[in-house]
Write a protein that holds these residues in place. Structure first.
Motif, PDB file in Angstrom:
ATOM      1  N   GLU A  69       0.831  -1.285  -0.147  1.00 53.85           N
ATOM      2  CA  GLU A  69      -0.034   0.187  -0.039  1.00 53.85           C
ATOM      3  C   GLU A  69       0.843   1.188  -0.013  1.00 53.85           C
ATOM      4  O   GLU A  69       0.467   1.936  -0.791  1.00 53.85           O
ATOM      5  CB  GLU A  69      -1.038   0.014   1.130  1.00 53.85           C
ATOM      6  CG  GLU A  69      -1.860  -1.222   1.162  1.00 53.85           C
ATOM      7  CD  GLU A  69      -1.281  -2.316   1.628  1.00 53.85           C
ATOM      8  OE1 GLU A  69      -0.504  -2.390   2.575  1.00 53.85           O
ATOM      9  OE2 GLU A  69      -1.689  -3.339   0.912  1.00 53.85           O
ATOM     10  N   LEU A  70       1.871   1.358   0.883  1.00 53.47           N
ATOM     11  CA  LEU A  70       2.662   2.227   0.965  1.00 53.47           C
ATOM     12  C   LEU A  70       3.500   2.483  -0.415  1.00 53.47           C
ATOM     13  O   LEU A  70       3.869   3.565  -0.904  1.00 53.47           O
ATOM     14  CB  LEU A  70       3.646   2.314   2.035  1.00 53.47           C
ATOM     15  CG  LEU A  70       4.776   3.433   2.322  1.00 53.47           C
ATOM     16  CD1 LEU A  70       4.079   4.887   2.492  1.00 53.47           C
ATOM     17  CD2 LEU A  70       5.617   3.235   3.411  1.00 53.47           C
ATOM     18  N   LEU A  71       4.124   1.509  -1.009  1.00 55.29           N
ATOM     19  CA  LEU A  71       4.928   1.311  -2.039  1.00 55.29           C
ATOM     20  C   LEU A  71       4.159   2.204  -3.347  1.00 55.29           C
ATOM     21  O   LEU A  71       4.676   2.770  -4.121  1.00 55.29           O
ATOM     22  CB  LEU A  71       5.212   0.022  -2.618  1.00 55.29           C
ATOM     23  CG  LEU A  71       6.161  -0.262  -3.658  1.00 55.29           C
ATOM     24  CD1 LEU A  71       7.464   0.431  -3.550  1.00 55.29           C
ATOM     25  CD2 LEU A  71       6.467  -1.671  -3.926  1.00 55.29           C
ATOM     26  N   ARG A 126       2.038   4.344  -3.137  1.00 61.53           N
ATOM     27  CA  ARG A 126       1.749   5.683  -2.875  1.00 61.53           C
ATOM     28  C   ARG A 126       2.981   6.663  -2.720  1.00 61.53           C
ATOM     29  O   ARG A 126       3.147   7.903  -2.751  1.00 61.53           O
ATOM     30  CB  ARG A 126       0.903   6.005  -1.633  1.00 61.53           C
ATOM     31  CG  ARG A 126      -0.443   5.555  -1.694  1.00 61.53           C
ATOM     32  CD  ARG A 126      -1.177   5.920  -0.346  1.00 61.53           C
ATOM     33  NE  ARG A 126      -0.791   5.304   0.554  1.00 61.53           N
ATOM     34  CZ  ARG A 126      -0.358   5.573   1.872  1.00 61.53           C
ATOM     35  NH1 ARG A 126      -0.150   6.668   1.810  1.00 61.53           N
ATOM     36  NH2 ARG A 126      -0.133   4.610   2.540  1.00 61.53           N
ATOM     37  N   VAL A 127       4.038   5.929  -2.943  1.00 60.01           N
ATOM     38  CA  VAL A 127       5.423   6.748  -2.324  1.00 60.01           C
ATOM     39  C   VAL A 127       5.850   7.664  -3.252  1.00 60.01           C
ATOM     40  O   VAL A 127       6.765   8.483  -2.554  1.00 60.01           O
ATOM     41  CB  VAL A 127       6.449   5.567  -2.169  1.00 60.01           C
ATOM     42  CG1 VAL A 127       7.087   4.926  -3.153  1.00 60.01           C
ATOM     43  CG2 VAL A 127       7.554   5.843  -1.074  1.00 60.01           C
ATOM     44  N   SER A 128       5.444   7.784  -4.581  1.00 56.64           N
ATOM     45  CA  SER A 128       6.096   8.788  -5.367  1.00 56.64           C
ATOM     46  C   SER A 128       5.093  10.061  -5.208  1.00 56.64           C
ATOM     47  O   SER A 128       5.297  11.022  -6.014  1.00 56.64           O
ATOM     48  CB  SER A 128       5.990   8.582  -6.724  1.00 56.64           C
ATOM     49  OG  SER A 128       7.367   7.366  -7.078  1.00 56.64           O
ATOM     50  N   ASP A 129       3.903   9.968  -4.386  1.00 56.48           N
ATOM     51  CA  ASP A 129       3.264  10.973  -4.252  1.00 56.48           C
ATOM     52  C   ASP A 129       3.740  12.023  -3.290  1.00 56.48           C
ATOM     53  O   ASP A 129       4.116  11.539  -2.083  1.00 56.48           O
ATOM     54  CB  ASP A 129       1.728  10.401  -3.568  1.00 56.48           C
ATOM     55  CG  ASP A 129       0.960  11.613  -3.258  1.00 56.48           C
ATOM     56  OD1 ASP A 129       1.175  12.835  -3.380  1.00 56.48           O
ATOM     57  OD2 ASP A 129      -0.438  11.481  -2.861  1.00 56.48           O
ATOM     58  N   PRO A 130       4.026  13.252  -3.526  1.00 57.44           N
ATOM     59  CA  PRO A 130       4.729  14.238  -2.715  1.00 57.44           C
ATOM     60  C   PRO A 130       3.806  14.306  -1.341  1.00 57.44           C
ATOM     61  O   PRO A 130       4.442  14.904  -0.178  1.00 57.44           O
ATOM     62  CB  PRO A 130       4.736  15.804  -3.424  1.00 57.44           C
ATOM     63  CG  PRO A 130       3.692  15.434  -4.536  1.00 57.44           C
ATOM     64  CD  PRO A 130       3.745  13.945  -4.836  1.00 57.44           C
ATOM     65  N   PHE A 131       2.633  13.917  -1.366  1.00 52.96           N
ATOM     66  CA  PHE A 131       1.938  14.020   0.064  1.00 52.96           C
ATOM     67  C   PHE A 131       1.926  12.844   1.065  1.00 52.96           C
ATOM     68  O   PHE A 131       0.848  12.500   1.478  1.00 52.96           O
ATOM     69  CB  PHE A 131       0.382  14.761  -0.259  1.00 52.96           C
ATOM     70  CG  PHE A 131       0.531  15.967  -0.717  1.00 52.96           C
ATOM     71  CD1 PHE A 131       0.685  17.145  -0.052  1.00 52.96           C
ATOM     72  CD2 PHE A 131       0.464  16.244  -2.175  1.00 52.96           C
ATOM     73  CE1 PHE A 131       0.806  18.427  -0.670  1.00 52.96           C
ATOM     74  CE2 PHE A 131       0.423  17.424  -2.845  1.00 52.96           C
ATOM     75  CZ  PHE A 131       0.748  18.628  -1.933  1.00 52.96           C
ATOM     76  N   THR A 132       2.717  11.876   0.600  1.00 57.18           N
ATOM     77  CA  THR A 132       2.864  10.532   1.268  1.00 57.18           C
ATOM     78  C   THR A 132       4.010  10.746   1.978  1.00 57.18           C
ATOM     79  O   THR A 132       5.250  11.027   1.374  1.00 57.18           O
ATOM     80  CB  THR A 132       2.737   9.429   0.325  1.00 57.18           C
ATOM     81  OG1 THR A 132       1.708   9.274  -0.333  1.00 57.18           O
ATOM     82  CG2 THR A 132       3.312   8.191   0.662  1.00 57.18           C
ATOM     83  N   THR A 133       4.226  10.471   3.236  1.00 55.96           N
ATOM     84  CA  THR A 133       5.440  10.280   4.089  1.00 55.96           C
ATOM     85  C   THR A 133       5.078   9.327   5.299  1.00 55.96           C
ATOM     86  O   THR A 133       4.050   9.202   5.609  1.00 55.96           O
ATOM     87  CB  THR A 133       5.882  11.625   4.490  1.00 55.96           C
ATOM     88  OG1 THR A 133       7.085  11.549   5.209  1.00 55.96           O
ATOM     89  CG2 THR A 133       4.868  12.400   5.318  1.00 55.96           C
ATOM     90  N   GLU A 187      11.397  -1.230  -5.951  1.00 57.72           N
ATOM     91  CA  GLU A 187      10.916  -2.524  -5.440  1.00 57.72           C
ATOM     92  C   GLU A 187      11.127  -2.534  -3.975  1.00 57.72           C
ATOM     93  O   GLU A 187      12.273  -2.122  -3.328  1.00 57.72           O
ATOM     94  CB  GLU A 187      11.902  -3.446  -5.898  1.00 57.72           C
ATOM     95  CG  GLU A 187      11.544  -3.846  -7.668  1.00 57.72           C
ATOM     96  CD  GLU A 187      12.796  -4.449  -8.055  1.00 57.72           C
ATOM     97  OE1 GLU A 187      13.261  -5.201  -7.956  1.00 57.72           O
ATOM     98  OE2 GLU A 187      13.100  -4.057  -9.293  1.00 57.72           O
ATOM     99  N   SER A 188      10.108  -3.128  -3.216  1.00 59.28           N
ATOM    100  CA  SER A 188      10.129  -3.128  -1.727  1.00 59.28           C
ATOM    101  C   SER A 188       9.686  -4.452  -1.130  1.00 59.28           C
ATOM    102  O   SER A 188       8.393  -4.770  -1.603  1.00 59.28           O
ATOM    103  CB  SER A 188       9.832  -1.742  -1.134  1.00 59.28           C
ATOM    104  OG  SER A 188      10.056  -1.967   0.246  1.00 59.28           O
TER     105      SER A 188
END
Lengths: 122, 185
Positions: free
Chosen positions: B48-50, B52-59, B87-88
């Motif tokens: 789920e995090l992977l 969204r991870v390129s979204d600047p509003f994800t941290t 990849e993660s």
């Protein structure tokens, strides 16, 4: 050409000096913000300049370290100075040129360089 | 950011935050592509995090709601017609691969990798770092393991004297790689 074996000479020299280090309680800590905002604003040359200046002056009571985002990205590069028993001082919009005066005035002589602090910038 | 080396320094901070014990940082330069790869043994990301991870509003941090590192890198590679792959696996680690097209006008210069590597070691002296920089057929590699083998266990790699020596050493090695590239051109 340098070779990694030269590190052994540094190791031998540093082993002799290690006892001269001050106890960790009264060390001055200098912290550089190295998150995306800091790096993009130019924190890498600032950190380099700090390491060079601290090494040049042989300041055994100073630790230079890195941290993440300090929280005021628009004022990066930011350097925080923690002198034991005193309030933290935050220097903003840092440049390698500002480093020399902060090291000589603040870290060596104990005088805060007010014009570079967050208080003067805001 | 003005250099690929600065992106490398920034993305490597994610590995340190993810408690990685090992980080393989590889830069491969050919006339067709500049490929930067960071492979760590950090805590990894959930699917789920992977996503969204390129979204600047994800941290993952709790202090602020933005994370600009990976989005900026994605933008930089895509501006050159390249790509970013992440990849993660949770509990195993993360690998970030950034491919730049060096012939594109928007491709940033590689920059000072020597500075990036030394400051990475200064910020996380306990990290097992393997740095490999290949320019065409010429290759340079440095591991923190071989540095520790020379220094012994009691000295921290973060000591300014050691860091400044490493900086000079790396600058010399990087220059040799550049000269090799110049000779080929």
């Amino acid at each position: 050409m340098k070779t990694l074996a030269e590190l052994q000479a540094i190791r031998d020299k540093m082993r002799q000096q290690i006892d001269l280090r001050d106890a960790s309680d009264d060390r001055i800590r200098v912290v550089v913000g190295m998150a995306t905002c800091g790096i993009a604003a130019g924190a890498r040359p600032v950190l380099n300049a700090l390491l060079e200046e601290v090494n040049k002056r042989d300041l055994k009571n100073v630790t230079v370290s890195q941290t993440g985002c300090i929280g005021v990205c628009r004022l990066e590069p930011i350097v925080e100075v923690y002198v034991p028993g005193q309030e933290k001082v935050t220097y903003v919009k840092m440049t390698p040129e500002k480093v020399a005066s902060i090291v000589s005035e603040h870290l060596v002589n104990g005088r805060v360089v007010e014009e570079y602090t967050i208080g003067a910038a805001e | 950011m003005k250099e690929i080396a600065l992106y490398a320094l920034d993305i490597a901070q994610n590995s340190i935050t993810a408690n990685a014990s090992r980080l393989d940082l590889t830069l491969l330069e050919t006339p067709e592509a500049i490929t930067l790869t960071l492979a760590d043994t950090g805590k990894g990301m959930s699917p789920e995090l992977l996503a969204r991870v390129s979204d600047p509003f994800t941290t993952t941090r709790t202090t602020r709601k933005m994370g600009m590192g990976l989005p900026l890198l994605r933008m930089a590679v895509e501006q050159t017609g390249g790509s970013l792959t992440i990849e993660s696996t949770e509990g195993v680690g993360t690998t970030v691969t950034a491919l730049f097209h060096p012939t594109h006008i928007d491709c940033p210069p590689v920059g000072d990798m020597g500075d990036t590597i030394t400051l990475l070691i200064q910020g996380a002296p306990q990290l097992e770092l393997r740095y490999t920089h290949t320019v065409d057929e010429a290759c340079f590699q440095l591991t923190t393991e071989e540095i520790r083998a020379q220094l012994g266990p009691e000295l921290s790699l973060a000591e300014p004297e050691i860091i400044l020596w490493l900086k000079d050493y790396l600058q010399e090695q990087e220059m040799l790689l550049r000269e090799h590239k110049g000779m080929k051109a």
